[in-house]
Design a protein around this motif. Structure first.
Motif, PDB file in Angstrom:
ATOM      1  N   ALA A  57       0.810  -1.233   0.000  1.00 27.92           N
ATOM      2  CA  ALA A  57       0.000   0.000   0.000  1.00 27.92           C
ATOM      3  C   ALA A  57       0.836   1.273   0.000  1.00 27.92           C
ATOM      4  N   GLY A  58       1.803   1.346  -0.911  1.00 26.49           N
ATOM      5  CA  GLY A  58       2.565   2.584  -1.041  1.00 26.49           C
ATOM      6  C   GLY A  58       3.769   2.694  -0.129  1.00 26.49           C
ATOM      7  N   TRP A  87       6.896   3.580  -1.987  1.00 24.66           N
ATOM      8  CA  TRP A  87       6.979   4.974  -2.439  1.00 24.66           C
ATOM      9  C   TRP A  87       7.315   5.885  -1.278  1.00 24.66           C
ATOM     10  N   ILE A  88       6.807   5.555  -0.098  1.00 25.84           N
ATOM     11  CA  ILE A  88       7.141   6.368   1.070  1.00 25.84           C
ATOM     12  C   ILE A  88       8.632   6.224   1.377  1.00 25.84           C
ATOM     13  N   GLU A 131     -11.384   7.188   7.132  1.00 23.50           N
ATOM     14  CA  GLU A 131     -10.704   7.422   5.860  1.00 23.50           C
ATOM     15  C   GLU A 131      -9.737   8.598   5.963  1.00 23.50           C
ATOM     16  N   TYR A 132     -10.144   9.644   6.692  1.00 18.42           N
ATOM     17  CA  TYR A 132      -9.287  10.822   6.774  1.00 18.42           C
ATOM     18  C   TYR A 132      -8.068  10.528   7.621  1.00 18.42           C
ATOM     19  N   SER A 140      -6.700   7.546   7.743  1.00 17.76           N
ATOM     20  CA  SER A 140      -5.856   6.679   6.914  1.00 17.76           C
ATOM     21  C   SER A 140      -5.052   7.457   5.887  1.00 17.76           C
ATOM     22  N   MET A 141      -5.538   8.643   5.510  1.00 18.91           N
ATOM     23  CA  MET A 141      -4.802   9.482   4.568  1.00 18.91           C
ATOM     24  C   MET A 141      -3.545  10.067   5.191  1.00 18.91           C
ATOM     25  N   TYR A 172       0.189   9.525   4.165  1.00 20.43           N
ATOM     26  CA  TYR A 172       0.553   9.990   2.820  1.00 20.43           C
ATOM     27  C   TYR A 172       0.665  11.509   2.795  1.00 20.43           C
ATOM     28  N   ILE A 173      -0.286  12.169   3.472  1.00 12.40           N
ATOM     29  CA  ILE A 173      -0.226  13.634   3.511  1.00 12.40           C
ATOM     30  C   ILE A 173       1.013  14.076   4.281  1.00 12.40           C
ATOM     31  N   THR A 217       3.776  12.560   4.416  1.00  8.84           N
ATOM     32  CA  THR A 217       4.924  12.383   3.530  1.00  8.84           C
ATOM     33  C   THR A 217       5.069  13.572   2.583  1.00  8.84           C
ATOM     34  N   ILE A 218       3.931  14.040   2.043  1.00  9.52           N
ATOM     35  CA  ILE A 218       3.987  15.188   1.135  1.00  9.52           C
ATOM     36  C   ILE A 218       4.491  16.426   1.877  1.00  9.52           C
ATOM     37  N   LEU A 251       6.783  11.610  -6.612  1.00 12.96           N
ATOM     38  CA  LEU A 251       6.369  11.118  -5.297  1.00 12.96           C
ATOM     39  C   LEU A 251       5.066  11.768  -4.850  1.00 12.96           C
ATOM     40  N   VAL A 252       4.954  13.097  -5.068  1.00 11.05           N
ATOM     41  CA  VAL A 252       3.743  13.775  -4.589  1.00 11.05           C
ATOM     42  C   VAL A 252       2.516  13.271  -5.338  1.00 11.05           C
ATOM     43  N   LEU A 271       2.033  10.485  -6.728  1.00 12.46           N
ATOM     44  CA  LEU A 271       1.712   9.116  -6.329  1.00 12.46           C
ATOM     45  C   LEU A 271       1.086   9.047  -4.943  1.00 12.46           C
ATOM     46  N   MET A 272       1.623   9.830  -4.001  1.00  8.83           N
ATOM     47  CA  MET A 272       1.024   9.860  -2.658  1.00  8.83           C
ATOM     48  C   MET A 272      -0.446  10.276  -2.745  1.00  8.83           C
ATOM     49  N   TYR A 286      -3.163   7.602  -3.163  1.00  7.95           N
ATOM     50  CA  TYR A 286      -3.662   6.938  -1.951  1.00  7.95           C
ATOM     51  C   TYR A 286      -4.638   7.846  -1.206  1.00  7.95           C
ATOM     52  N   VAL A 287      -4.340   9.145  -1.217  1.00 10.40           N
ATOM     53  CA  VAL A 287      -5.262  10.091  -0.574  1.00 10.40           C
ATOM     54  C   VAL A 287      -6.611  10.074  -1.306  1.00 10.40           C
ATOM     55  N   GLN A 300      -8.729   7.067  -0.468  1.00  7.72           N
ATOM     56  CA  GLN A 300      -9.403   7.187   0.828  1.00  7.72           C
ATOM     57  C   GLN A 300     -10.594   8.133   0.725  1.00  7.72           C
TER      58      GLN A 300
END
Lengths: 304, 360
Positions: A223-224, A227-228, A270-271, A273-274, A277-278, A280-281, B150-151, B153-154, B157-158, B161
């Motif tokens: 699940a990514g 990429w992380i 859901e928020y 779980s995001m 990823y957020i 990471t950005i 990377l952004v 792709l991230m 996933y967002v 969700q």
């Protein structure tokens, strides 16, 4: 909502576990990128490692052999990438992407017979004396061996890159492959070794997910995470020590959001779980000042 | 000893021949794989690549080719601009989902109003959704130098969700007996993306895909912007001297790919998928990357590659139901295709030389 149900000691202890797969994959990719190769296939190698490790561990009933199998599986897949980019001189971005797509398909095919099976138990070590220290003991010294393997690998990579002759050659190849070639270093050979190491580490990280953290095989289970791991290498400015910080930061966000989900916070699942990823950005935005290795992603062709 | 010698210019013949070669290699290795899975390799290959077009049930499968091919071509055309210019948007799947959510959101908000304006509004909203989602990596890249790979792709996933949250929450069908998923848009005449001719598979997304191909062809071959895109990919330094604004280029390339991916998602959710559900997206955004490369980033090539990839989807489904071939094997086959293409591509840019060249 009941925040008092979150035990800070358990939280910090599970943070180390959550960070380990990312840490393993990221330290491998760090070495690959320091040698001047950008392998975007980490996700594909991780998931292949996850399924190889799981299959071997279930068949032999030995998690250790499972981890070995995962490292081999990841390395073999990465050598495919290496062959294409180093010998057939293909575009590294495109090849890495295709490695991920290929790995996702391959793992789904290999893992068909293993859905719904439980992995053999992989007991934690309780390190004598150190593990008995209150607070710090349960957080740091009562984990399974792979957590420590990850930490040892980070130390070993730091030593290799900064203190050894081999590391100097690897960095030279990564900074300027033409100059390294002119000095007589085997650019392609160094890079193939780095790529195989990166693949093995990614495989280990994947197997840690399927054998310890989940511990089950499900399709697309990384699940990514791969990429992380790539993002954390950038965050770390290609330095091993900062890599640990990045991995633990990410592990912290993951564990915290899981705990908040369990505690029944008013924010929808859901928020929460995001959030990894957020996060990471956000981290990428804040920390994008580092300097990449000079030859990163460039094709090396020794012209005659 | 085999050595490579760089060609002064990429070979025209090999540019056309390598995709064909890659398909042949994929069929051979795929056949070996199918044999290893205990299937008859020749029968399986025929089922995947030939039966959808020429079997006795082909009248049912041929329209499916358009339905599956249209989103792939639409997304891949968008991606090809960025890939040519060195802007790597690999989060098309996320932009596809956002386009679907924006488009469906407008449709659901206007329900049950019947008017011709509903569908065009949904189309616009879908494009805007995709563009907005693609602007996040774009703006972060030009403001902070963040890596767009990377952004973007991230953000996939967002978006996934967000989709789950919408399908289970805000967009859930109030008359759906508590089942997850929105109202069925294909049963809401003003919002439905219906077939233009009955049983042809030809819905508005197919039309949009064809327009995109023509638009891309003209832009790349005749327009100043197309020249700038090609120049930036081949030599960023030369492009800077020629007055290309690299930041604007990043935003435009991401905007085009995001907008087209958003459109593809909107057409899918209003037509073949019908409703916003947790898993209406099936990875077209990722497969489109393969389509873009297989089509050599050229509009006509992408059209052909999209058709081929749609064929493997449909043939794969047939092989799954009639031969019991695992679905993952098709995914593997598609990945393999890209691998082989990248491998044989060496022949386009380099010349093989046998024997030891003169010593360096």
């Amino acid at each position: 909502m009941d925040l008092s149900s979150i035990n800070p000691i358990l939280l910090l202890a599970s943070l180390m576990v959550a960070a380990t797969p990312i840490l393993l994959a990221a330290i491998g990719e760090l070495v690959v990128e320091r040698s001047g190769v950008l392998n975007l296939g980490v996700e594909g190698m991780m998931i292949t490692g996850a399924v190889c490790g799981f299959a071997v561990a279930v068949t032999t009933n030995s998690p250790w052999l499972g981890f070995l199998g995962a490292a081999v599986g990841g390395a073999v897949l990465s050598l495919l990438f290496g062959f294409l980019t180093q010998y057939l001189l293909s575009n590294q971005v495109a090849t890495g992407l295709s490695l991920t797509l290929f790995g996702l398909g391959l793992s789904a095919l290999l893992g068909q017979g293993y859905i719904g099976i439980k992995a053999p138990a992989f007991p934690d070590w309780h390190i004598p004396l150190l593990g008995d220290i209150p607070v710090i003991g349960p957080i740091i010294f009562q984990h399974d061996p792979i957590v420590y393997l990850g930490l040892i690998l980070v130390g070993a990579v730091w030593w290799f890159l900064n203190k050894s002759r081999g590391g100097l050659i690897l960095r030279a190849v990564g900074e300027n492959h033409d100059a390294a070639h002119a000095l007589g270093y085997k650019v392609v050979r160094v890079r193939m070794m780095a790529i195989a190491f990166g693949g093995a580490c990614a495989g280990l990280g994947g197997a840690y997910l399927s054998l310890v953290r989940v511990p089950q095989w499900t399709e697309g289970m990384t699940a990514g995470a791969g990429w992380i791991a790539l993002a954390i290498v950038v965050f770390a400015s290609w330095k091993p020590a900062r890599l640990m910080l990045g991995a633990y930061l990410f592990g912290g966000v993951t564990v915290l959001q899981l705990n908040l989900q369990a505690a029944g916070l008013a924010i929808p699942v859901e928020y929460l779980s995001m959030s990894p990823y957020i996060a990471t950005i956000v981290v990428l935005v804040i920390m994008s000042a580092g300097r990449a290795p000079g030859s990163l992603g460039r094709i090396f062709h020794a012209s005659r | 000893m085999l050595t490579l010698e760089k060609r002064p210019n990429p070979s025209k013949g090999w540019t056309l021949a390598t995709p064909v070669l890659a398909v042949i290699f994929t069929m051979i290795v795929g056949g070996i794989l199918f044999a290893a899975l205990g299937k008859n390799p020749f029968e399986t290959i025929r089922t995947i690549f030939v039966d959808p077009l020429f079997s006795e049930f082909a009248y049912y499968y041929r329209p499916q080719l358009l339905v599956k091919g249209a989103p792939l071509v639409l997304i891949a055309i968008g991606l090809s601009f960025g890939f040519r210019a060195g802007v790597w948007n690999i989060g098309a799947e996320g932009q596809y989902i956002m386009g679907a959510l924006f488009g469906a959101g407008v449709g659901l908000a206007l329900y049950p109003m019947e008017s011709w304006i509903v569908f065009p509004l949904m189309v616009i909203a879908g494009a805007i959704g995709g563009i907005l989602w693609a602007m996040i990596p774009g703006i972060l890249k030009i403001k902070f130098g963040t890596n767009e790979i990377l952004v973007s792709l991230m953000l996939v996933y967002v978006a996934e969700q967000l989709l789950a949250s919408m399908a289970l929450g805000a967009m859930r069908n109030p008359e759906g007996m508590g089942f997850p998923g929105s109202r069925n848009l294909s049963q809401y005449p003003s919002a439905a993306n219906l077939e233009i001719f009955a049983n042809s598979g030809m819905h508005w997304g197919v039309v949009a895909a064809l327009i995109a191909v023509i638009f891309a062809y003209i832009t790349l071959a005749r327009h100043m912007f197309g020249f700038q895109v090609r120049l930036s990919g081949q030599s960023p330094r030369a492009a800077a001297f020629a007055g290309v604004n690299p930041k604007a280029l990043v935003l435009i390339c991401l905007g085009i790919s995001g907008g087209l991916a958003g459109l593809a998602g909107m057409f899918e959710v209003a037509g073949p998928a019908g409703q916003v559900s947790i898993d209406f997206n099936v990875g077209y955004g990722f497969t489109a990357i393969i389509v873009a490369f297989l089509g050599r980033l050229h509009p006509i090539g992408i059209l052909l590659a999209g058709g081929l990839m749609a064929l493997t989807y449909i043939g794969g489904e047939i092989a799954q139901s009639t031969l019991g071939l695992p679905g993952a094997a098709i995914q593997l086959l598609q990945g393999m295709l890209l691998f082989f293409l990248l491998a044989v591509d060496v022949l386009t840019n380099y010349r093989l030389k046998f024997g030891q060249g003169e010593l360096a």
